[in-house]
Design a protein around this motif. Structure first.
Motif, PDB file in Angstrom:
ATOM      1  N   PRO A   1       0.830  -1.218   0.000  1.00 39.32           N
ATOM      2  CA  PRO A   1       0.000   0.000   0.000  1.00 39.32           C
ATOM      3  C   PRO A   1       0.863   1.266   0.000  1.00 39.32           C
ATOM      4  O   PRO A   1       1.885   1.336   0.687  1.00 39.32           O
ATOM      5  N   LEU A   2       0.433   2.263  -0.750  1.00 38.10           N
ATOM      6  CA  LEU A   2       1.193   3.512  -0.847  1.00 38.10           C
ATOM      7  C   LEU A   2       1.174   4.328   0.439  1.00 38.10           C
ATOM      8  O   LEU A   2       2.034   5.173   0.647  1.00 38.10           O
ATOM      9  N   ASP A   3       0.191   4.071   1.303  1.00 37.93           N
ATOM     10  CA  ASP A   3       0.074   4.877   2.522  1.00 37.93           C
ATOM     11  C   ASP A   3       0.739   4.227   3.734  1.00 37.93           C
ATOM     12  O   ASP A   3       0.484   4.631   4.866  1.00 37.93           O
ATOM     13  N   LEU A   4       1.619   3.254   3.515  1.00 37.80           N
ATOM     14  CA  LEU A   4       2.320   2.641   4.643  1.00 37.80           C
ATOM     15  C   LEU A   4       3.123   3.693   5.391  1.00 37.80           C
ATOM     16  O   LEU A   4       3.837   4.492   4.779  1.00 37.80           O
ATOM     17  N   ASP A   5       3.033   3.660   6.709  1.00 41.73           N
ATOM     18  CA  ASP A   5       3.948   4.487   7.487  1.00 41.73           C
ATOM     19  C   ASP A   5       5.125   3.606   7.902  1.00 41.73           C
ATOM     20  O   ASP A   5       5.154   2.402   7.643  1.00 41.73           O
ATOM     21  N   SER A   6       6.099   4.195   8.541  1.00 39.64           N
ATOM     22  CA  SER A   6       7.318   3.478   8.891  1.00 39.64           C
ATOM     23  C   SER A   6       7.040   2.268   9.781  1.00 39.64           C
ATOM     24  O   SER A   6       7.625   1.197   9.581  1.00 39.64           O
ATOM     25  N   ASP A   7       6.154   2.403  10.748  1.00 42.38           N
ATOM     26  CA  ASP A   7       5.871   1.286  11.651  1.00 42.38           C
ATOM     27  C   ASP A   7       5.224   0.116  10.928  1.00 42.38           C
ATOM     28  O   ASP A   7       5.589  -1.042  11.140  1.00 42.38           O
ATOM     29  N   ALA A   8       4.261   0.396  10.062  1.00 42.34           N
ATOM     30  CA  ALA A   8       3.597  -0.667   9.309  1.00 42.34           C
ATOM     31  C   ALA A   8       4.575  -1.326   8.333  1.00 42.34           C
ATOM     32  O   ALA A   8       4.564  -2.551   8.163  1.00 42.34           O
ATOM     33  N   ALA A   9       5.422  -0.530   7.707  1.00 40.57           N
ATOM     34  CA  ALA A   9       6.415  -1.073   6.777  1.00 40.57           C
ATOM     35  C   ALA A   9       7.421  -1.946   7.521  1.00 40.57           C
ATOM     36  O   ALA A   9       7.789  -3.023   7.041  1.00 40.57           O
ATOM     37  N   ARG A  10       7.852  -1.502   8.664  1.00 38.15           N
ATOM     38  CA  ARG A  10       8.791  -2.304   9.464  1.00 38.15           C
ATOM     39  C   ARG A  10       8.177  -3.653   9.804  1.00 38.15           C
ATOM     40  O   ARG A  10       8.838  -4.692   9.730  1.00 38.15           O
TER      41      ARG A  10
END
Length: 163
Positions: A31-40
């Motif tokens: 998803p393009l709206d991932l923030d750093s925590d979700a991406a981690r």
């Protein structure tokens, strides 16, 4: 260049190129709206998986890979992996170094093969590298990836048997 296990502290050096690659929209379906925590949470594997980084002599993180079982249970004998190379470090052997390290690690862990579930068919550098490292395209799902500039393109499933 050295490939080593990623530490928690490495995330802050992975995130900038992770975000840029996902937002480019040409190789990852995250998803393009991932923030750093979700991406981690998506990228930093826990055992039995592994996340690695490729670093240069001064410790700059040039790329990262994650690997582990493709499926749980009765599919856990086949590995999968994902790779991201900082755009500024492309064409310098980072992807190959990460790929070779991953192949050695999954072999040492006893996996019987490696399956990539979604290699964007227009990502010719990646397809060429994986073929060079012994993977073959076993199928292509037509129009399965919505490329940011090319529209709907296929996703290759690639496989490399081990042992």
């Amino acid at each position: 260049m050295q490939v080593r296990d990623a530490s928690t502290a490495d995330w802050d050096r992975i995130w900038p190129f992770f975000e840029a690659i996902v937002r480019a929209g040409d190789s990852y379906a995250y998803p393009l709206d991932l923030d750093s925590d979700a991406a981690r949470a998506l990228w930093m594997e826990r055992p039995p998986g592994r996340t690695t980084v490729a670093v240069d002599a001064d410790g700059t993180v040039l790329g990262s890979a994650k690997m582990g079982p493709n499926r749980p249970g009765r599919g856990a004998h086949v590995a999968t992996a994902s790779f991201m190379v900082d755009p500024d470090a492309r064409r310098s052997g980072v992807g190959r170094a990460l790929g070779e390290d991953m192949i050695a690690w999954v072999g040492a862990q006893g996996f019987r093969g490696i399956q990539f579930n979604a290699v964007v068919e227009t990502n010719t550098a990646a397809v060429r590298l994986w073929r060079d490292l012994g993977f073959e395209v076993v199928g292509t799902v037509p129009a399965a990836f919505d490329h940011a500039t090319l529209g709907l393109v296929g996703l290759h499933v690639m496989y490399k048997p081990l042992g």
